[in-house]
Design a protein around this motif. Structure first.
Motif, PDB file in Angstrom:
ATOM      1  N   LYS A 170       7.140 -20.422 -10.840  1.00 13.48           N
ATOM      2  CA  LYS A 170       7.341 -21.585  -9.972  1.00 13.48           C
ATOM      3  C   LYS A 170       6.817 -22.866 -10.608  1.00 13.48           C
ATOM      4  O   LYS A 170       7.418 -23.934 -10.477  1.00 13.48           O
ATOM      5  N   LEU A 171       5.705 -22.769 -11.328  1.00 13.89           N
ATOM      6  CA  LEU A 171       5.072 -23.937 -11.937  1.00 13.89           C
ATOM      7  C   LEU A 171       5.594 -24.248 -13.338  1.00 13.89           C
ATOM      8  O   LEU A 171       5.246 -25.279 -13.911  1.00 13.89           O
ATOM      9  N   SER A 172       6.418 -23.344 -13.877  1.00 10.02           N
ATOM     10  CA  SER A 172       6.847 -23.446 -15.288  1.00 10.02           C
ATOM     11  C   SER A 172       5.627 -23.544 -16.198  1.00 10.02           C
ATOM     12  O   SER A 172       5.570 -24.384 -17.108  1.00 10.02           O
ATOM     13  N   ALA A 173       4.659 -22.698 -15.947  1.00  6.26           N
ATOM     14  CA  ALA A 173       3.420 -22.704 -16.722  1.00  6.26           C
ATOM     15  C   ALA A 173       3.673 -22.184 -18.130  1.00  6.26           C
ATOM     16  O   ALA A 173       4.679 -21.525 -18.402  1.00  6.26           O
ATOM     17  N   ASN A 174       2.737 -22.480 -19.015  1.00 13.47           N
ATOM     18  CA  ASN A 174       2.791 -21.934 -20.366  1.00 13.47           C
ATOM     19  C   ASN A 174       1.773 -20.803 -20.532  1.00 13.47           C
ATOM     20  O   ASN A 174       2.107 -19.714 -20.974  1.00 13.47           O
ATOM     21  N   GLY A 175       0.526 -21.086 -20.173  1.00 10.55           N
ATOM     22  CA  GLY A 175      -0.526 -20.089 -20.317  1.00 10.55           C
ATOM     23  C   GLY A 175      -1.134 -19.687 -18.982  1.00 10.55           C
ATOM     24  O   GLY A 175      -1.109 -20.447 -18.016  1.00 10.55           O
ATOM     25  N   ILE A 176      -1.660 -18.480 -18.969  1.00 11.16           N
ATOM     26  CA  ILE A 176      -2.294 -17.948 -17.760  1.00 11.16           C
ATOM     27  C   ILE A 176      -3.659 -17.380 -18.129  1.00 11.16           C
ATOM     28  O   ILE A 176      -3.810 -16.692 -19.146  1.00 11.16           O
ATOM     29  N   ILE A 177      -4.638 -17.693 -17.330  1.00  8.96           N
ATOM     30  CA  ILE A 177      -5.958 -17.052 -17.435  1.00  8.96           C
ATOM     31  C   ILE A 177      -6.207 -16.341 -16.121  1.00  8.96           C
ATOM     32  O   ILE A 177      -6.052 -16.930 -15.051  1.00  8.96           O
ATOM     33  N   ILE A 178      -6.559 -15.073 -16.199  1.00  8.39           N
ATOM     34  CA  ILE A 178      -6.950 -14.381 -14.979  1.00  8.39           C
ATOM     35  C   ILE A 178      -8.450 -14.101 -15.041  1.00  8.39           C
ATOM     36  O   ILE A 178      -9.034 -14.000 -16.122  1.00  8.39           O
ATOM     37  N   ALA A 179      -9.049 -14.006 -13.893  1.00  9.60           N
ATOM     38  CA  ALA A 179     -10.483 -13.741 -13.832  1.00  9.60           C
ATOM     39  C   ALA A 179     -10.803 -12.998 -12.546  1.00  9.60           C
ATOM     40  O   ALA A 179     -10.154 -13.207 -11.526  1.00  9.60           O
ATOM     41  N   HIS A 180     -11.776 -12.102 -12.635  1.00 11.50           N
ATOM     42  CA  HIS A 180     -12.284 -11.478 -11.421  1.00 11.50           C
ATOM     43  C   HIS A 180     -13.780 -11.279 -11.570  1.00 11.50           C
ATOM     44  O   HIS A 180     -14.327 -11.363 -12.673  1.00 11.50           O
ATOM     45  N   THR A 197      -4.793  -5.336 -17.795  1.00 12.97           N
ATOM     46  CA  THR A 197      -4.610  -6.443 -18.734  1.00 12.97           C
ATOM     47  C   THR A 197      -3.474  -6.148 -19.700  1.00 12.97           C
ATOM     48  O   THR A 197      -2.649  -7.021 -19.996  1.00 12.97           O
ATOM     49  N   GLU A 198      -3.399  -4.934 -20.186  1.00 17.26           N
ATOM     50  CA  GLU A 198      -2.324  -4.548 -21.101  1.00 17.26           C
ATOM     51  C   GLU A 198      -0.955  -4.652 -20.421  1.00 17.26           C
ATOM     52  O   GLU A 198       0.019  -5.117 -21.027  1.00 17.26           O
ATOM     53  N   ARG A 199      -0.892  -4.225 -19.162  1.00 20.43           N
ATOM     54  CA  ARG A 199       0.362  -4.329 -18.402  1.00 20.43           C
ATOM     55  C   ARG A 199       0.758  -5.784 -18.208  1.00 20.43           C
ATOM     56  O   ARG A 199       1.930  -6.156 -18.324  1.00 20.43           O
ATOM     57  N   LEU A 200      -0.230  -6.617 -17.915  1.00 17.08           N
ATOM     58  CA  LEU A 200       0.050  -8.028 -17.671  1.00 17.08           C
ATOM     59  C   LEU A 200       0.502  -8.726 -18.951  1.00 17.08           C
ATOM     60  O   LEU A 200       1.394  -9.583 -18.909  1.00 17.08           O
ATOM     61  N   ILE A 201      -0.085  -8.368 -20.086  1.00 15.43           N
ATOM     62  CA  ILE A 201       0.339  -8.944 -21.368  1.00 15.43           C
ATOM     63  C   ILE A 201       1.820  -8.654 -21.612  1.00 15.43           C
ATOM     64  O   ILE A 201       2.592  -9.530 -22.009  1.00 15.43           O
ATOM     65  N   LYS A 202       2.236  -7.414 -21.368  1.00 10.71           N
ATOM     66  CA  LYS A 202       3.628  -7.032 -21.574  1.00 10.71           C
ATOM     67  C   LYS A 202       4.551  -7.804 -20.634  1.00 10.71           C
ATOM     68  O   LYS A 202       5.615  -8.287 -21.041  1.00 10.71           O
ATOM     69  N   ALA A 203       4.134  -7.928 -19.371  1.00 15.78           N
ATOM     70  CA  ALA A 203       4.952  -8.652 -18.391  1.00 15.78           C
ATOM     71  C   ALA A 203       5.060 -10.131 -18.762  1.00 15.78           C
ATOM     72  O   ALA A 203       6.125 -10.742 -18.628  1.00 15.78           O
ATOM     73  N   CYS A 204       3.964 -10.708 -19.252  1.00 14.73           N
ATOM     74  CA  CYS A 204       3.972 -12.111 -19.668  1.00 14.73           C
ATOM     75  C   CYS A 204       4.932 -12.333 -20.826  1.00 14.73           C
ATOM     76  O   CYS A 204       5.690 -13.316 -20.847  1.00 14.73           O
ATOM     77  N   LYS A 205       4.919 -11.436 -21.799  1.00 16.28           N
ATOM     78  CA  LYS A 205       5.798 -11.578 -22.962  1.00 16.28           C
ATOM     79  C   LYS A 205       7.258 -11.529 -22.551  1.00 16.28           C
ATOM     80  O   LYS A 205       8.086 -12.274 -23.087  1.00 16.28           O
ATOM     81  N   ILE A 206       7.585 -10.674 -21.606  1.00 13.85           N
ATOM     82  CA  ILE A 206       8.975 -10.563 -21.146  1.00 13.85           C
ATOM     83  C   ILE A 206       9.443 -11.873 -20.533  1.00 13.85           C
ATOM     84  O   ILE A 206      10.587 -12.307 -20.753  1.00 13.85           O
ATOM     85  N   LEU A 207       8.571 -12.544 -19.793  1.00 15.86           N
ATOM     86  CA  LEU A 207       8.956 -13.770 -19.086  1.00 15.86           C
ATOM     87  C   LEU A 207       8.615 -15.045 -19.864  1.00 15.86           C
ATOM     88  O   LEU A 207       8.884 -16.138 -19.382  1.00 15.86           O
ATOM     89  N   GLY A 208       8.022 -14.895 -21.035  1.00 16.53           N
ATOM     90  CA  GLY A 208       7.767 -16.057 -21.869  1.00 16.53           C
ATOM     91  C   GLY A 208       6.464 -16.780 -21.608  1.00 16.53           C
ATOM     92  O   GLY A 208       6.310 -17.941 -21.990  1.00 16.53           O
ATOM     93  N   PHE A 209       5.499 -16.115 -20.985  1.00 14.67           N
ATOM     94  CA  PHE A 209       4.176 -16.697 -20.762  1.00 14.67           C
ATOM     95  C   PHE A 209       3.181 -16.115 -21.763  1.00 14.67           C
ATOM     96  O   PHE A 209       3.417 -15.065 -22.356  1.00 14.67           O
ATOM     97  N   GLU A 210       2.057 -16.803 -21.912  1.00 14.09           N
ATOM     98  CA  GLU A 210       0.987 -16.291 -22.755  1.00 14.09           C
ATOM     99  C   GLU A 210      -0.236 -16.023 -21.892  1.00 14.09           C
ATOM    100  O   GLU A 210      -0.714 -16.915 -21.196  1.00 14.09           O
ATOM    101  N   LEU A 211      -0.724 -14.801 -21.935  1.00 13.93           N
ATOM    102  CA  LEU A 211      -1.973 -14.495 -21.248  1.00 13.93           C
ATOM    103  C   LEU A 211      -3.114 -14.931 -22.169  1.00 13.93           C
ATOM    104  O   LEU A 211      -3.382 -14.299 -23.182  1.00 13.93           O
ATOM    105  N   LEU A 212      -3.751 -16.022 -21.810  1.00 13.90           N
ATOM    106  CA  LEU A 212      -4.782 -16.599 -22.677  1.00 13.90           C
ATOM    107  C   LEU A 212      -6.096 -15.843 -22.610  1.00 13.90           C
ATOM    108  O   LEU A 212      -6.824 -15.758 -23.598  1.00 13.90           O
ATOM    109  N   ASP A 213      -6.414 -15.287 -21.444  1.00 10.59           N
ATOM    110  CA  ASP A 213      -7.701 -14.606 -21.315  1.00 10.59           C
ATOM    111  C   ASP A 213      -7.763 -13.836 -20.006  1.00 10.59           C
ATOM    112  O   ASP A 213      -7.003 -14.104 -19.060  1.00 10.59           O
ATOM    113  N   HIS A 214      -8.640 -12.867 -19.992  1.00  3.56           N
ATOM    114  CA  HIS A 214      -9.061 -12.180 -18.771  1.00  3.56           C
ATOM    115  C   HIS A 214     -10.583 -12.244 -18.786  1.00  3.56           C
ATOM    116  O   HIS A 214     -11.223 -11.737 -19.707  1.00  3.56           O
ATOM    117  N   ILE A 215     -11.130 -12.897 -17.789  1.00  8.20           N
ATOM    118  CA  ILE A 215     -12.570 -13.115 -17.737  1.00  8.20           C
ATOM    119  C   ILE A 215     -13.167 -12.349 -16.565  1.00  8.20           C
ATOM    120  O   ILE A 215     -12.627 -12.365 -15.461  1.00  8.20           O
TER     121      ILE A 215
END
Length: 231
Positions: A170-180, A197-215
């Motif tokens: 929705k935001l046309s973001a480039n990078g994503i950081i997740i944290a918990h 995290t591994e699943r999310l990395i794969k999903a990000c690559k498919i849609l063209g996003f970069e998972l920058l970090d998981h904190i």
């Protein structure tokens, strides 16, 4: 061609007909503000409706005008809206101005490293429950928005990659950081954290996003997948 059908409208329920635990105030108290619709949030702020027009219906009628239109109107123009007195008109103008100021400050935030992410996230976590937050950044690492994706219990929080990626699209973001956070434990990833995290990395690559970090944050420290070379 089939027979023409009479138009059927879904039944509107007044606020008195809604179960008490699902009314806006009670729903916010039980589930948190992030799970309320715009109409429900506005109803909480306005507090009450008018004779023959309950607060939830009043909120729906106002939002049909759209936030941009409401923003353009001054107090005197809002007073022409049926059901709005001076106090409610002032509440709406104050809400819109506050939202503008929050968004302005958010747009000025840049997150260039884990330390800056941790500083931003400190007051976004529930101290007693695991909270999953996603930060959405543009190409220059400026914060577009953030979202509390899920709220768990003291030891676990559950989410799916789509819960995070929906807003990124929705935001046309480039990078994503997740944290918990780990309210009662150390800032160390569990096997489940690593797998997710591994699943999310794969999903990000498919849609063209970069998972920058998981904190992962604890009360006194943090763990960055990026700093530790896991991402």
């Amino acid at each position: 061609m089939g027979q023409a059908r009479d138009r059927v409208n879904y039944t509107y329920r007044s606020i008195r007909e809604i179960p008490e635990e699902l009314r806006p105030r009670e729903k916010l108290l039980k589930l948190g503000a992030e799970l309320l619709s715009d109409e429900e949030l506005l109803a909480v702020i306005l507090g009450s409706g008018t004779k023959g027009n309950d607060v939830l219906n009043l909120s729906k009628e106002l939002l049909k005008m759209g936030w941009e239109e409401l923003e353009k109107k001054d107090v005197s123009e809002l007073l022409n809206v049926k059901g709005l007195g001076l106090v409610k008109a002032l509440q709406i103008k104050a809400l819109i101005e506050l939202s503008k100021r929050i968004n302005k400050r958010r747009k000025g935030v840049s997150i260039r490293n884990p330390r800056e992410a941790v500083d931003f996230l400190k007051d976004k976590m529930n101290e007693r429950k695991e909270t999953l937050v996603a930060l959405y950044l543009d190409l220059s690492n400026r914060l577009l928005d953030y979202e509390i994706v899920a709220l768990g219990n003291a030891n676990t929080v559950i989410a799916k990659p789509k819960d995070i990626l929906f807003k990124a699209v929705k935001l046309s973001a480039n990078g994503i950081i997740i944290a918990h956070n780990h309210p009662r434990g150390e800032a160390k990833p569990s096997n489940e954290d690593i797998t997710f995290t591994e699943r999310l990395i794969k999903a990000c690559k498919i849609l063209g996003f970069e998972l920058l970090d998981h904190i992962i944050l604890s009360e006194e420290e943090y763990f960055s997948f990026r700093e530790e070379g896991i991402i």
